[in-house]
Design a protein around this motif. Structure first.
Motif, short mmCIF file in Angstrom:
data_model
loop_
_atom_site.label_atom_id
_atom_site.label_comp_id
_atom_site.label_asym_id
_atom_site.label_seq_id
_atom_site.Cartn_x
_atom_site.Cartn_y
_atom_site.Cartn_z
N ILE A 34 0.92 -1.16 -0.15
CA ILE A 34 0.02 0.06 -0.03
C ILE A 34 0.83 1.53 0.12
O ILE A 34 1.81 1.15 0.72
N ALA A 63 -5.03 -0.68 6.97
CA ALA A 63 -4.35 -1.79 5.95
C ALA A 63 -3.36 -2.41 6.66
O ALA A 63 -2.99 -3.78 6.37
N ARG A 64 -2.21 -1.63 7.68
CA ARG A 64 -1.27 -2.30 8.29
C ARG A 64 -2.06 -3.30 9.14
O ARG A 64 -1.15 -4.57 9.23
N THR A 66 -4.32 -5.34 8.79
CA THR A 66 -4.86 -6.31 8.21
C THR A 66 -3.81 -7.10 7.47
O THR A 66 -4.35 -8.02 6.51
N ALA A 68 -1.37 -5.66 5.28
CA ALA A 68 -0.59 -5.00 4.11
C ALA A 68 0.88 -4.43 4.39
O ALA A 68 0.83 -4.00 5.49
#
Length: 74
Positions: A34, A63-64, A66, A68
């Motif tokens: 990302i 995002a991190r 989850t 990414a």
């Protein structure tokens, strides 16, 4: 107000050569990478909190969390 929805010119989707930098998109193993880019225009004379920067931070943190990975640039 009158709006004419008929096009003044006929649409044509002519074939064209691929862009020179185009490449095939291939999914590699590993986590999703990302990148977040903030383009908020700030002024040193009138500092303020950027709500778009805050929202970007929340999105990158989610995002991190989850799985990414953060994209790194040289």
């Amino acid at each position: 107000m009158w709006v004419n929805l008929a096009s003044a010119t006929k649409r044509s989707k002519a074939p064209h050569e691929p862009h020179p930098l185009e490449r095939k998109v291939e999914r590699a193993p590993g986590g999703l990478r990302i990148v977040g880019i903030s383009t908020t225009n700030m002024n040193e004379a009138h500092p303020r909190v950027s709500t778009s920067d805050l929202l970007l931070r929340v999105a990158l943190d989610h995002a991190r969390a989850t799985g990414a990975r953060r994209a790194r640039f040289a």
